[in-house]
Structures are given as C-alpha cells and as structure tokens.
Design a protein around this motif. Structure first.
Motif, mmCIF file in Angstrom:
data_model
loop_
_atom_site.group_PDB
_atom_site.id
_atom_site.type_symbol
_atom_site.label_atom_id
_atom_site.label_comp_id
_atom_site.label_asym_id
_atom_site.label_seq_id
_atom_site.Cartn_x
_atom_site.Cartn_y
_atom_site.Cartn_z
ATOM 1 N N VAL A 125 128.226 -2.271 72.050
ATOM 2 C CA VAL A 125 129.011 -2.562 73.263
ATOM 3 C C VAL A 125 128.495 -3.820 73.947
ATOM 4 O O VAL A 125 129.280 -4.681 74.380
ATOM 5 C CB VAL A 125 128.951 -1.346 74.216
ATOM 6 N N ILE A 126 127.168 -3.946 74.038
ATOM 7 C CA ILE A 126 126.594 -5.140 74.671
ATOM 8 C C ILE A 126 126.929 -6.393 73.870
ATOM 9 O O ILE A 126 127.296 -7.438 74.432
ATOM 10 C CB ILE A 126 125.074 -4.976 74.808
ATOM 11 N N ALA A 127 126.823 -6.295 72.538
ATOM 12 C CA ALA A 127 127.142 -7.453 71.698
ATOM 13 C C ALA A 127 128.609 -7.841 71.822
ATOM 14 O O ALA A 127 128.945 -9.037 71.877
ATOM 15 C CB ALA A 127 126.806 -7.139 70.246
ATOM 16 N N TYR A 128 129.495 -6.836 71.901
ATOM 17 C CA TYR A 128 130.915 -7.150 72.053
ATOM 18 C C TYR A 128 131.187 -7.804 73.404
ATOM 19 O O TYR A 128 132.006 -8.735 73.500
ATOM 20 C CB TYR A 128 131.745 -5.871 71.924
ATOM 21 N N GLY A 129 130.494 -7.321 74.463
ATOM 22 C CA GLY A 129 130.683 -7.944 75.771
ATOM 23 C C GLY A 129 130.237 -9.400 75.784
ATOM 24 O O GLY A 129 130.915 -10.264 76.347
ATOM 25 N N ILE A 130 129.102 -9.670 75.134
ATOM 26 C CA ILE A 130 128.631 -11.063 75.062
ATOM 27 C C ILE A 130 129.605 -11.919 74.258
ATOM 28 O O ILE A 130 129.923 -13.057 74.643
ATOM 29 C CB ILE A 130 127.227 -11.106 74.446
ATOM 30 N N TYR A 131 130.092 -11.363 73.152
ATOM 31 C CA TYR A 131 131.047 -12.117 72.330
ATOM 32 C C TYR A 131 132.339 -12.391 73.105
ATOM 33 O O TYR A 131 132.887 -13.494 73.035
ATOM 34 C CB TYR A 131 131.354 -11.318 71.065
ATOM 35 N N TRP A 132 132.810 -11.382 73.858
ATOM 36 C CA TRP A 132 134.038 -11.567 74.625
ATOM 37 C C TRP A 132 133.848 -12.632 75.700
ATOM 38 O O TRP A 132 134.740 -13.439 75.964
ATOM 39 C CB TRP A 132 134.440 -10.245 75.267
ATOM 40 N N MET A 133 132.674 -12.641 76.346
ATOM 41 C CA MET A 133 132.401 -13.653 77.371
ATOM 42 C C MET A 133 132.336 -15.052 76.763
ATOM 43 O O MET A 133 132.795 -16.032 77.378
ATOM 44 C CB MET A 133 131.094 -13.325 78.085
#
Length: 257
Positions: A125-133
């Motif tokens: 989830v954290i990696a996806y949030g960073i990727y989305w940002m």
C-alpha cells in the motif's frame, strides 16, 4: 524375740515346701528324657532326609500333518496374526504419528504467516501510494482554501501557483495562446509583488490599467494588455511566427519591472 521367731516360722516352712516341689519336677523331666533316648536306641530309628522329586523327561515336539491341521482349524485364516516385517511396522507407526497434529505449533505458524502477509500488504500500500504520487501531475497544486489550482482558475491564485512551470509546459506543447496568457499573468504577479498595483480577484484589466496610467511602464503595460486580450478573448489563431514576434515584448516588460 520369741514372737519374732514364731512370725518367721511360717515363711520358712513355705519356702522349704516350694524347693521340694521344684526338685520333684526337675527329676521327672530328667526321667522322661532318658526314656526317649532309650526308646530310639531300642528301635534303631534312622535320621530323616529331604525329599527329592524324580527328573522330568523332555517333551518331544511333533509337527501336525497338513490334513489334520486343516480339519482342526476349520479353514480359519491366521495370517493376520503374523507379525509384520520391521519396515512395514515402522511405516505404520509413522502414519499413526502423522495423524496426530500438533495444533499449538500449527496455530503459531499460521499466526506468523498472517503477520508476514500483513506487513507485506502494508508495504504494498505504501509503495502504491508513493508510485501514485510520482505519477500525478507535477503542476497539481492545492490552494490554501483547499481548491485545486488548474489552468481555468490560474488568475485567481497567481501568487500560489508556479507560473513558470505552466509556461514551460505550454511552450513544449506549442500552445501559443496559453503561453501569451501565462506571460500576462506573470506581469500582473510581478507588479503586485513590487507593490506597483494592488491585486484582487474582483479587479479587471481596466482597473490595473488605471493604476498603471501614471507609471513609467504604463504605455508598455497597455500594449501587452491589448495583445493579450486580442489573442485570449478574441479567439484568434496564433501561429508560431506571430508568437515569436509577441514574446519579446512580454519578456522585455518583465525585465523592466
């Protein structure tokens, strides 16, 4: 003295009678013993010896005949009673042991697996949030009042927007009318920061022209304002050549402020 003698006389007489009786008993015991000894000597009795059982003869093993065994057993199958070989016995014991499950260790192992999966899920989830940002548009800016700043409302948030970035993107996209508008908004922003004009959302270009009427750059500001309104509000097409002719005027005005 005589009285004392008469008192001890009965005691002495009783003691003498008791001694005579004990002597008679002792003599009778001696006589009986001698008689028994004489009796054994007369009859010549041998001394007794312990009893010993006769030896047991060995039992002879006789194998039964097959016909007699079948008749006696009644065709009963005794093969199930034969012990299994060591290998099969070990295998059976292993199967019986495997059937007994250690639920405590199984539960602990399952808990550890769930913890690892939870940590991996959180990391995903954290990696996806960073990727989305990182994939989000770089010029996406949120104003102080929570409004997202876009190209449609740039003139309302010119002090909170990176106009240079929008201008570079417009030039790369060859969007010449938008580039002219961004140059004009940069001029308004710079004049406001220099306190040459008082910026307000409710003001129009005519209000800024009146404030600049007595300024030494008033004529140049009027000229770039006329070009901006003709391109942006006049819906006229603007070629790259026409933009190259207008761009130096905006840059020169910005450099002189």
């Amino acid at each position: 003295m005589r009285i004392f003698f008469f008192l001890l006389l009965p005691l002495w007489l009783s003691a003498q009678s008791a001694a005579v009786a004990d002597t008679a008993v002792l003599e009778e015991m001696v006589v009986d013993t001698l008689q028994e000894t004489d009796l054994e000597a007369d009859y010549d009795i041998e001394p007794r010896t312990p009893y010993t059982a006769p030896p047991v003869k060995p039992v002879a093993m006789r194998e039964p005949k097959a016909a007699d065994w079948d008749a006696a057993s009644g065709e009963i199958d005794y093969s199930k009673d034969i012990p299994k070989p060591p290998k099969e016995r070990k295998k059976r014991d292993f199967d019986n042991g495997a059937s007994s499950v250690d639920w405590t260790r199984l539960t602990q192992g399952l808990g550890n697996i769930l913890q690892v999966l939870a940590v991996l899920f959180a990391l995903c989830v954290i990696a996806y949030g960073i990727y989305w940002m990182m994939q989000a548009p770089r010029n996406r800016v949120i104003a102080r009042d929570g409004t997202e700043i876009t190209l449609a409302n740039l003139d309302e948030y010119i002090h909170e927007t990176d106009l240079e970035r929008y201008l570079r993107e417009a030039l790369i996209a060859a969007n010449w009318p938008l580039a002219v508008r961004l140059y004009f908004l940069q001029a308004i922003k710079t004049l406001s920061e220099k306190e040459t004009i008082v910026w307000s959302r409710e003001k129009t270009n005519r209000d800024y022209l009146r404030e600049m009427s007595h300024h030494h750059l008033g004529a140049q500001f009027r000229d770039i304002t006329r070009h901006y309104e003709r391109v942006w509000y006049g819906n006229q097409t603007l070629t790259s050549q026409e933009f190259k002719a207008l761009e130096p005027k905006f840059k020169d005005f910005l450099n002189q402020i």
